[in-house]
Design a protein around this motif. Structure first.
Motif, PDB file in Angstrom:
ATOM      1  N   ASP A   1       0.812  -1.224   0.000  1.00 36.45           N
ATOM      2  CA  ASP A   1       0.000   0.000   0.000  1.00 36.45           C
ATOM      3  C   ASP A   1       0.845   1.273   0.000  1.00 36.45           C
ATOM      4  O   ASP A   1       0.482   2.268  -0.611  1.00 36.45           O
ATOM      5  CB  ASP A   1      -0.905  -0.007   1.229  1.00 36.45           C
ATOM      6  CG  ASP A   1      -2.333   0.333   0.892  1.00 36.45           C
ATOM      7  OD1 ASP A   1      -2.632   0.605  -0.285  1.00 36.45           O
ATOM      8  OD2 ASP A   1      -3.151   0.313   1.822  1.00 36.45           O
TER       9      ASP A   1
ATOM     10  N   LEU B   1       0.017 -11.816  -6.986  1.00 39.57           N
ATOM     11  CA  LEU B   1      -0.913 -11.157  -6.058  1.00 39.57           C
ATOM     12  C   LEU B   1      -1.553 -12.170  -5.118  1.00 39.57           C
ATOM     13  O   LEU B   1      -1.750 -11.883  -3.935  1.00 39.57           O
ATOM     14  CB  LEU B   1      -1.992 -10.382  -6.822  1.00 39.57           C
ATOM     15  CG  LEU B   1      -1.569  -9.047  -7.400  1.00 39.57           C
ATOM     16  CD1 LEU B   1      -2.680  -8.483  -8.291  1.00 39.57           C
ATOM     17  CD2 LEU B   1      -1.212  -8.066  -6.293  1.00 39.57           C
TER      18      LEU B   1
ATOM     19  N   SER C   1       0.580  -9.143   1.088  1.00 39.89           N
ATOM     20  CA  SER C   1       0.870  -7.745   1.408  1.00 39.89           C
ATOM     21  C   SER C   1       0.900  -6.854   0.165  1.00 39.89           C
ATOM     22  O   SER C   1       0.883  -5.628   0.275  1.00 39.89           O
ATOM     23  CB  SER C   1       2.209  -7.625   2.139  1.00 39.89           C
ATOM     24  OG  SER C   1       3.265  -8.054   1.297  1.00 39.89           O
TER      25      SER C   1
ATOM     26  N   VAL D   1      -0.533  -4.927  -2.992  1.00 36.56           N
ATOM     27  CA  VAL D   1      -1.802  -4.403  -3.510  1.00 36.56           C
ATOM     28  C   VAL D   1      -1.760  -4.258  -5.023  1.00 36.56           C
ATOM     29  O   VAL D   1      -2.786  -4.117  -5.669  1.00 36.56           O
ATOM     30  CB  VAL D   1      -2.182  -3.057  -2.861  1.00 36.56           C
ATOM     31  CG1 VAL D   1      -2.414  -3.220  -1.374  1.00 36.56           C
ATOM     32  CG2 VAL D   1      -1.163  -1.991  -3.147  1.00 36.56           C
ATOM     33  N   SER D   2      -0.533  -4.293  -5.586  1.00 31.09           N
ATOM     34  CA  SER D   2      -0.386  -4.213  -7.035  1.00 31.09           C
ATOM     35  C   SER D   2       0.936  -4.847  -7.446  1.00 31.09           C
ATOM     36  O   SER D   2       1.826  -5.060  -6.630  1.00 31.09           O
ATOM     37  CB  SER D   2      -0.440  -2.757  -7.512  1.00 31.09           C
ATOM     38  OG  SER D   2       0.632  -2.009  -6.983  1.00 31.09           O
TER      39      SER D   2
ATOM     40  N   GLU E   1      -3.559  -4.409 -10.480  1.00 34.46           N
ATOM     41  CA  GLU E   1      -4.004  -4.111  -9.124  1.00 34.46           C
ATOM     42  C   GLU E   1      -5.042  -5.138  -8.702  1.00 34.46           C
ATOM     43  O   GLU E   1      -5.712  -5.729  -9.553  1.00 34.46           O
ATOM     44  CB  GLU E   1      -4.594  -2.706  -9.059  1.00 34.46           C
ATOM     45  CG  GLU E   1      -3.572  -1.638  -9.425  1.00 34.46           C
ATOM     46  CD  GLU E   1      -4.160  -0.238  -9.430  1.00 34.46           C
ATOM     47  OE1 GLU E   1      -5.393  -0.096  -9.427  1.00 34.46           O
ATOM     48  OE2 GLU E   1      -3.364   0.706  -9.455  1.00 34.46           O
ATOM     49  N   ARG E   2      -5.175  -5.330  -7.428  1.00 35.77           N
ATOM     50  CA  ARG E   2      -6.155  -6.306  -6.950  1.00 35.77           C
ATOM     51  C   ARG E   2      -7.553  -6.001  -7.451  1.00 35.77           C
ATOM     52  O   ARG E   2      -8.370  -6.894  -7.603  1.00 35.77           O
ATOM     53  CB  ARG E   2      -6.164  -6.353  -5.424  1.00 35.77           C
ATOM     54  CG  ARG E   2      -4.932  -7.003  -4.865  1.00 35.77           C
ATOM     55  CD  ARG E   2      -5.102  -7.363  -3.408  1.00 35.77           C
ATOM     56  NE  ARG E   2      -3.852  -7.867  -2.878  1.00 35.77           N
ATOM     57  CZ  ARG E   2      -3.440  -9.120  -3.005  1.00 35.77           C
ATOM     58  NH1 ARG E   2      -4.183  -9.989  -3.632  1.00 35.77           N
ATOM     59  NH2 ARG E   2      -2.280  -9.498  -2.497  1.00 35.77           N
ATOM     60  N   ASP E   3      -7.843  -4.732  -7.737  1.00 36.10           N
ATOM     61  CA  ASP E   3      -9.176  -4.354  -8.208  1.00 36.10           C
ATOM     62  C   ASP E   3      -9.240  -4.153  -9.717  1.00 36.10           C
ATOM     63  O   ASP E   3     -10.197  -3.618 -10.223  1.00 36.10           O
ATOM     64  CB  ASP E   3      -9.665  -3.111  -7.475  1.00 36.10           C
ATOM     65  CG  ASP E   3      -8.786  -1.897  -7.729  1.00 36.10           C
ATOM     66  OD1 ASP E   3      -7.700  -2.044  -8.329  1.00 36.10           O
ATOM     67  OD2 ASP E   3      -9.182  -0.800  -7.317  1.00 36.10           O
TER      68      ASP E   3
END
Length: 78
Positions: free
Chosen positions: A11, A36, A41, A43-44, A58-60
């Motif tokens: 992050d 991922l 830990s 996030v990207s 990215e995770r999203d």
């Protein structure tokens, strides 16, 4: 085969893992997703080819950062 460098970022943008792989051009996105899953830990994942970031996974979702990536490689990312 191309050589890709994968940088897992937390992050706070600190690299939590770095992985270098020789992969087929259609395999680097799947490898980034596996990193991922493996590194909680992160996030990207920045994916580097040569001296440029070609994509950040990215995770999203995913976003393109460079025109150096070949368009056909990203058809499945949209």
């Amino acid at each position: 085969m191309d050589t890709y460098t994968f940088v897992c970022l937390a992050d706070n943008q600190v690299a939590t893992a770095v992985d270098v792989q020789a992969l087929a051009p259609d395999a680097y996105v799947a490898h980034a997703w596996s990193l991922l899953r493996e590194h909680a830990s992160a996030v990207s994942v920045e994916v580097w080819r040569d001296e440029a970031v070609i994509v950040v996974i990215e995770r999203d979702g995913a976003r393109m950062l460079s025109s150096k990536a070949r368009p056909a490689e990203h058809a499945s990312e949209a």
